[in-house]
Design a protein around this motif. Structure first.
Motif, mmCIF file in Angstrom:
data_model
loop_
_atom_site.group_PDB
_atom_site.id
_atom_site.type_symbol
_atom_site.label_atom_id
_atom_site.label_comp_id
_atom_site.label_asym_id
_atom_site.label_seq_id
_atom_site.Cartn_x
_atom_site.Cartn_y
_atom_site.Cartn_z
ATOM 1 N N ALA A 131 38.607 40.860 46.405
ATOM 2 C CA ALA A 131 39.399 40.517 47.056
ATOM 3 C C ALA A 131 40.936 41.129 46.837
ATOM 4 O O ALA A 131 41.961 41.202 47.736
ATOM 5 C CB ALA A 131 39.742 38.886 46.767
ATOM 6 N N LEU A 132 40.996 41.524 45.447
ATOM 7 C CA LEU A 132 42.264 41.984 45.325
ATOM 8 C C LEU A 132 42.268 43.656 45.476
ATOM 9 O O LEU A 132 43.255 44.362 45.671
ATOM 10 C CB LEU A 132 42.684 41.751 43.760
ATOM 11 C CG LEU A 132 42.946 40.068 43.552
ATOM 12 C CD1 LEU A 132 43.030 40.011 42.185
ATOM 13 C CD2 LEU A 132 44.156 39.909 44.409
ATOM 14 N N LEU A 144 40.354 29.419 41.535
ATOM 15 C CA LEU A 144 39.520 30.273 42.244
ATOM 16 C C LEU A 144 38.412 30.885 41.540
ATOM 17 O O LEU A 144 38.368 31.189 40.423
ATOM 18 C CB LEU A 144 40.292 31.478 42.943
ATOM 19 C CG LEU A 144 41.664 31.136 43.885
ATOM 20 C CD1 LEU A 144 42.447 32.308 44.396
ATOM 21 C CD2 LEU A 144 41.007 30.181 45.075
ATOM 22 N N ASP A 145 37.576 31.515 42.212
ATOM 23 C CA ASP A 145 36.230 31.953 41.621
ATOM 24 C C ASP A 145 36.666 33.341 40.882
ATOM 25 O O ASP A 145 36.912 34.162 41.846
ATOM 26 C CB ASP A 145 35.225 32.141 42.580
ATOM 27 C CG ASP A 145 33.856 32.676 42.011
ATOM 28 O OD1 ASP A 145 33.805 32.871 40.823
ATOM 29 O OD2 ASP A 145 32.893 32.739 42.826
ATOM 30 N N GLY A 146 36.479 33.476 39.815
ATOM 31 C CA GLY A 146 36.971 34.836 39.148
ATOM 32 C C GLY A 146 35.870 35.859 39.766
ATOM 33 O O GLY A 146 36.385 37.003 39.231
ATOM 34 N N GLN A 190 35.095 36.588 42.225
ATOM 35 C CA GLN A 190 35.460 37.129 43.527
ATOM 36 C C GLN A 190 36.554 37.976 43.585
ATOM 37 O O GLN A 190 37.136 38.555 44.591
ATOM 38 C CB GLN A 190 35.546 36.176 44.721
ATOM 39 C CG GLN A 190 34.339 35.419 45.049
ATOM 40 C CD GLN A 190 34.603 34.109 45.989
ATOM 41 O OE1 GLN A 190 35.884 33.762 46.114
ATOM 42 N NE2 GLN A 190 33.401 33.736 46.643
ATOM 43 N N SER A 191 37.576 37.789 42.309
ATOM 44 C CA SER A 191 38.829 38.519 42.206
ATOM 45 C C SER A 191 39.025 39.959 42.637
ATOM 46 O O SER A 191 39.869 40.302 43.271
ATOM 47 C CB SER A 191 39.535 37.842 41.058
ATOM 48 O OG SER A 191 38.892 38.676 39.857
ATOM 49 N N LEU A 192 38.128 40.643 42.140
ATOM 50 C CA LEU A 192 38.134 41.903 41.952
ATOM 51 C C LEU A 192 38.120 42.548 43.634
ATOM 52 O O LEU A 192 38.604 43.394 44.044
ATOM 53 C CB LEU A 192 37.175 42.877 41.117
ATOM 54 C CG LEU A 192 37.171 44.369 41.041
ATOM 55 C CD1 LEU A 192 38.569 44.684 40.595
ATOM 56 C CD2 LEU A 192 35.910 44.708 40.076
ATOM 57 N N TRP A 206 44.183 34.746 39.050
ATOM 58 C CA TRP A 206 43.429 34.230 40.091
ATOM 59 C C TRP A 206 42.581 33.091 39.587
ATOM 60 O O TRP A 206 42.555 31.966 40.343
ATOM 61 C CB TRP A 206 42.541 35.260 40.571
ATOM 62 C CG TRP A 206 41.383 35.211 41.611
ATOM 63 C CD1 TRP A 206 40.366 34.645 41.630
ATOM 64 C CD2 TRP A 206 41.588 35.538 42.971
ATOM 65 N NE1 TRP A 206 39.609 34.437 42.758
ATOM 66 C CE2 TRP A 206 40.399 35.061 43.782
ATOM 67 C CE3 TRP A 206 42.657 36.035 43.890
ATOM 68 C CZ2 TRP A 206 40.225 35.294 45.060
ATOM 69 C CZ3 TRP A 206 42.418 36.019 45.083
ATOM 70 C CH2 TRP A 206 41.296 35.864 45.711
ATOM 71 N N SER A 207 42.091 33.212 38.401
ATOM 72 C CA SER A 207 41.222 32.238 37.693
ATOM 73 C C SER A 207 41.862 30.934 37.453
ATOM 74 O O SER A 207 41.580 29.901 37.526
ATOM 75 C CB SER A 207 40.482 32.521 36.463
ATOM 76 O OG SER A 207 39.596 33.592 36.954
ATOM 77 N N ALA A 264 45.793 40.404 37.292
ATOM 78 C CA ALA A 264 45.689 39.642 38.322
ATOM 79 C C ALA A 264 44.426 38.656 38.337
ATOM 80 O O ALA A 264 44.520 37.456 39.076
ATOM 81 C CB ALA A 264 45.654 40.576 39.600
ATOM 82 N N GLY A 265 43.338 39.241 37.971
ATOM 83 C CA GLY A 265 42.147 38.382 37.903
ATOM 84 C C GLY A 265 42.337 37.014 37.166
ATOM 85 O O GLY A 265 41.812 36.157 37.555
#
Length: 270
Positions: A187-188, A179-181, A183-185, A174-175, A170-171
């Motif tokens: 946010a998810l 999007l800023d990688g 922030q992915s964790l 996201w990248s 998912a990360g």
């Protein structure tokens, strides 16, 4: 008089097990090759114990059990999910006590299920100990074959680290979306926690959501196109999609036409 325990090895599990056993009022001694103050050699610790816990790495369990000075009436235990009890064969009696909990940081044992493999003579005492430690006893087949052990442990690992692989995928998506990688964790993770909380309340089939649960083949097709556009392999999404489809069917969420269309889309993208 309480039971006397020897804990052989002092890794992460032992650091949670020792204080938990001591809190029940039992005596605990620690045995390891380089004993510190108040500790013993594995041999001396085993000689002083009624129950000896081998909390060494899986590959060392059999060799450790073979080297210890067992006597009649002792019980040898390991806390491995993957290793068959045959590894403890040199001991007079053997059992498995496998907490289904990730022991990160200072996490204790309480609140988890614990897989117990034991004969009829020892199972009641182990179940009583589980309750005393705040664990929920989970009866494992006895004897449990090596294949069954491997399947059981694979299930536990899939439910733990397997989730991390999904979040990593998912990360990556996201990248790929720009999007800023970093922030992915953050946010998810709430989505993952929400799915788990819903599953706890409604069961797996009742918790499934997203385009597959809704029969939305158009959105699923765009997901697959996004993977290809990002240069990512679609194998994980396809595999997860087929399993989500089975859950959605079990929940009665989809009609035959929707199931057929979704399955064809997932197969066509292989």
């Amino acid at each position: 008089m309480g039971r006397r325990h020897a804990v052989i090895g002092y890794g992460r599990l032992a650091r949670a097990l020792v204080p938990a056993l001591q809190a029940t009022g039992d005596t605990v001694v620690i045995g390891r090759r380089g004993p510190g103050p108040g500790e013993f050699s594995p041999e001396a610790a085993t000689q002083a114990a009624d129950w000896a816990w081998l909390t060494v790495p899986d590959d060392h369990i059999a060799a450790t059990a073979a080297a210890l000075p067992w006597r009649a009436g002792q019980l040898a235990l390991h806390c491995s999910g993957a290793t068959p009890l045959a590894a403890l064969a040199p001991a007079p009696a053997v059992a498995g006590f496998h907490p289904l909990k990730l022991l990160a940081g200072d996490a204790g044992l309480a609140g988890a299920h614990v897989g117990i493999e034991a004969d009829a003579a020892h199972r009641p005492a182990l179940e009583a100990l589980a309750h005393a430690l705040g664990l929920v006893p989970l009866s494992l087949p006895s004897p449990m074959s090596a294949q069954a052990r491997a399947a059981y442990h694979a299930a536990a690992n899939l439910a733990a680290s397997g989730v991390l692989a999904v979040l990593a995928e998912a990360g990556a998506l996201w990248s790929a979306a720009g999007l800023d990688g970093g922030q992915s964790l953050a946010a998810l993770l709430p989505l993952a926690r929400g799915a788990l909380d819903t599953a706890a309340a409604r069961g797996l089939a009742g918790a499934v959501s997203g385009p597959i649960a809704r029969g939305d083949a158009g959105v699923l097709a765009r997901h697959l196109e996004a993977l290809a556009g990002a240069g990512l392999d679609g194998d994980l999404l396809r595999a997860l999609g087929l399993r989500q489809l089975a859950l959605a069917q079990a929940a009665g969420r989809l009609d035959l036409a929707q199931v057929t269309a979704l399955r064809a889309l997932l197969a066509a993208s292989a």
